[in-house]
Motif scaffolding. Sequence first.
Motif, mmCIF file in Angstrom:
data_model
loop_
_atom_site.group_PDB
_atom_site.id
_atom_site.type_symbol
_atom_site.label_atom_id
_atom_site.label_comp_id
_atom_site.label_asym_id
_atom_site.label_seq_id
_atom_site.Cartn_x
_atom_site.Cartn_y
_atom_site.Cartn_z
ATOM 1 N N ARG A 1 0.860 -1.197 0.000
ATOM 2 C CA ARG A 1 0.000 0.000 0.000
ATOM 3 C C ARG A 1 0.889 1.237 0.000
ATOM 4 N N THR A 2 0.670 2.101 -0.973
ATOM 5 C CA THR A 2 1.355 3.389 -0.990
ATOM 6 C C THR A 2 0.352 4.419 -0.506
ATOM 7 N N GLY A 3 0.728 5.199 0.480
ATOM 8 C CA GLY A 3 -0.223 6.192 0.984
ATOM 9 C C GLY A 3 -0.957 5.658 2.205
ATOM 10 N N PRO A 4 -1.644 6.540 2.887
ATOM 11 C CA PRO A 4 -2.258 6.172 4.162
ATOM 12 C C PRO A 4 -3.528 5.344 4.014
ATOM 13 N N ASP A 5 -3.882 4.680 5.076
ATOM 14 C CA ASP A 5 -5.168 4.001 5.193
ATOM 15 C C ASP A 5 -6.225 5.106 5.307
ATOM 16 N N ARG B 1 -10.435 6.380 7.996
ATOM 17 C CA ARG B 1 -10.947 7.362 8.966
ATOM 18 C C ARG B 1 -10.797 8.777 8.458
ATOM 19 N N VAL B 2 -10.647 8.968 7.138
ATOM 20 C CA VAL B 2 -10.366 10.328 6.651
ATOM 21 C C VAL B 2 -11.626 11.175 6.554
ATOM 22 N N GLY B 3 -12.833 10.498 6.567
ATOM 23 C CA GLY B 3 -14.090 11.236 6.452
ATOM 24 C C GLY B 3 -14.206 12.316 7.535
ATOM 25 N N THR C 1 -8.636 20.386 -3.471
ATOM 26 C CA THR C 1 -7.269 20.860 -3.743
ATOM 27 C C THR C 1 -6.285 19.690 -3.710
ATOM 28 N N HIS C 2 -6.396 18.841 -2.666
ATOM 29 C CA HIS C 2 -5.438 17.737 -2.500
ATOM 30 C C HIS C 2 -5.568 16.719 -3.627
ATOM 31 N N LEU C 3 -6.807 16.402 -4.022
ATOM 32 C CA LEU C 3 -7.000 15.393 -5.070
ATOM 33 C C LEU C 3 -6.554 15.952 -6.426
ATOM 34 N N THR C 4 -6.755 17.261 -6.648
ATOM 35 C CA THR C 4 -6.343 17.893 -7.915
ATOM 36 C C THR C 4 -4.822 17.946 -8.004
ATOM 37 N N ASN C 5 -4.185 18.410 -6.933
ATOM 38 C CA ASN C 5 -2.711 18.487 -6.901
ATOM 39 C C ASN C 5 -2.215 18.271 -5.474
ATOM 40 N N PRO C 6 -1.925 17.004 -5.081
ATOM 41 C CA PRO C 6 -1.531 16.701 -3.691
ATOM 42 C C PRO C 6 -0.355 17.563 -3.225
ATOM 43 N N ARG C 7 0.535 17.910 -4.128
ATOM 44 C CA ARG C 7 1.727 18.665 -3.728
ATOM 45 C C ARG C 7 1.404 20.117 -3.385
ATOM 46 N N ILE D 1 -0.670 20.737 -1.195
ATOM 47 C CA ILE D 1 -0.908 20.629 0.261
ATOM 48 C C ILE D 1 0.283 19.956 0.951
ATOM 49 N N VAL D 2 0.769 18.866 0.375
ATOM 50 C CA VAL D 2 1.908 18.129 0.948
ATOM 51 C C VAL D 2 3.027 18.142 -0.102
ATOM 52 N N PRO D 3 3.938 19.123 -0.014
ATOM 53 C CA PRO D 3 4.921 19.335 -1.089
ATOM 54 C C PRO D 3 5.680 18.078 -1.513
ATOM 55 N N SER E 1 4.567 14.911 -1.396
ATOM 56 C CA SER E 1 3.688 13.757 -1.608
ATOM 57 C C SER E 1 3.988 13.057 -2.933
ATOM 58 N N VAL E 2 3.926 11.710 -2.929
ATOM 59 C CA VAL E 2 4.110 10.949 -4.184
ATOM 60 C C VAL E 2 2.767 10.599 -4.801
ATOM 61 N N MET E 3 1.714 11.120 -4.221
ATOM 62 C CA MET E 3 0.377 10.776 -4.713
ATOM 63 C C MET E 3 0.126 11.440 -6.060
ATOM 64 N N PRO E 4 -0.402 10.711 -7.058
ATOM 65 C CA PRO E 4 -0.711 11.335 -8.350
ATOM 66 C C PRO E 4 -1.890 12.296 -8.200
ATOM 67 N N GLY E 5 -1.974 13.283 -9.111
ATOM 68 C CA GLY E 5 -3.107 14.206 -9.098
ATOM 69 C C GLY E 5 -4.270 13.618 -9.901
HETATM 70 C C1 HEM Z 1 -8.724 8.424 -6.105
HETATM 71 C C2 HEM Z 1 -7.678 7.921 -5.479
HETATM 72 C C3 HEM Z 1 -7.086 8.535 -4.205
HETATM 73 C C4 HEM Z 1 -7.695 9.237 -3.212
HETATM 74 C C5 HEM Z 1 -9.159 9.626 -3.098
HETATM 75 C C6 HEM Z 1 -6.666 9.571 -2.218
HETATM 76 C C7 HEM Z 1 -6.913 10.284 -1.063
HETATM 77 C C8 HEM Z 1 -5.948 10.652 -0.158
HETATM 78 C C9 HEM Z 1 -6.206 11.440 1.047
HETATM 79 C C10 HEM Z 1 -7.565 11.956 1.506
HETATM 80 C C11 HEM Z 1 -5.013 11.621 1.671
HETATM 81 C C12 HEM Z 1 -4.768 12.402 2.996
HETATM 82 C C13 HEM Z 1 -4.846 11.429 4.145
HETATM 83 C C14 HEM Z 1 -4.644 12.123 5.484
HETATM 84 O O1 HEM Z 1 -3.880 13.065 5.615
HETATM 85 O O2 HEM Z 1 -5.346 11.679 6.442
HETATM 86 C C15 HEM Z 1 -4.012 10.936 0.878
HETATM 87 C C16 HEM Z 1 -2.671 10.927 1.189
HETATM 88 C C17 HEM Z 1 -1.744 10.241 0.448
HETATM 89 N N1 HEM Z 1 -1.968 9.477 -0.686
HETATM 90 FE FE1 HEM Z 1 -3.706 9.320 -1.681
HETATM 91 N N2 HEM Z 1 -5.466 9.067 -2.630
HETATM 92 C C18 HEM Z 1 -5.674 8.416 -3.823
HETATM 93 C C19 HEM Z 1 -4.745 7.739 -4.584
HETATM 94 C C20 HEM Z 1 -3.418 7.610 -4.208
HETATM 95 C C21 HEM Z 1 -2.441 6.853 -4.967
HETATM 96 C C22 HEM Z 1 -2.716 6.113 -6.290
HETATM 97 C C23 HEM Z 1 -1.268 6.956 -4.280
HETATM 98 C C24 HEM Z 1 0.077 6.375 -4.557
HETATM 99 C C25 HEM Z 1 0.444 5.773 -5.573
HETATM 100 C C26 HEM Z 1 -1.521 7.785 -3.110
HETATM 101 C C27 HEM Z 1 -0.555 8.133 -2.199
HETATM 102 C C28 HEM Z 1 -0.788 8.963 -1.093
HETATM 103 C C29 HEM Z 1 0.274 9.419 -0.195
HETATM 104 C C30 HEM Z 1 1.747 9.066 -0.296
HETATM 105 C C31 HEM Z 1 -0.329 10.218 0.785
HETATM 106 C C32 HEM Z 1 0.342 10.938 1.996
HETATM 107 C C33 HEM Z 1 0.864 12.272 1.557
HETATM 108 C C34 HEM Z 1 -0.254 13.246 1.246
HETATM 109 O O3 HEM Z 1 -0.976 13.631 2.179
HETATM 110 O O4 HEM Z 1 -0.419 13.605 0.055
HETATM 111 N N3 HEM Z 1 -2.823 8.171 -3.105
HETATM 112 N N4 HEM Z 1 -4.619 10.362 -0.223
#
Ligand code: HEM
Length: 156
Positions: A33-37, A40-42, A52-58, A60-62, A64-68
Amino acid sequence: MIRPLRDEVERYGHYSLAAESMYDHPFQWGSKRTGPDLARVGAKYSDEWHVTHLTNPRAIVPRSVMPGYSRLAHTELDLTDMAAQLRTNRAVGVPYTEDQIKNAVTDLKTQLDPDSADRASFQKRIRRRLCAISTEALAIRPNSMRSSPTCRCSER
Ligand code: HEM
């Protein structure tokens, strides 16, 4: 099996319980799993934060490896087969009621619109349904949801 790392539980809340995804179709559990569980984010962040975060995660979190997912802002939601999707899920064991299938599109629109007039009665119906499902799950596997945050039977 989610590894309950202490710092993650402190940052993201209680880790996911198997019973909470027992009705997932397709089943998403894997070993990596990449990224958090996100269980409980609701209600943790505002809708604006999520857009903002879903459009461009960086933004908010400069680091972050999460795709936009900016394309989602321009993708029309196709609701035409919503009831059919619920009926198909019910065929494989997801306990959707006839009422939920009948109201599939209305309930989805209510969830999308924070100002919807039906929101309060929808939330009450869903909470009652979640409690019913939790009670059923507890009957099947008594130890599976000891500390589940979704079961608020006292509010029924
Ligand atoms: C539609 C798909 C996705 C949604 C809705 C989503 C949603 C989120 C949310 C809400 C957070 C913040 C969690 C918190 O701070 O409690 C988060 C963080 C994160 N996600 Fe995603 N995510 C998605 C896809 C992905 C994918 C595909 C990856 C990696 C390949 C990823 C990697 C991360 C990482 C590394 C973080 C922590 C850094 C940050 O806050 O940006 N996410 N994601």
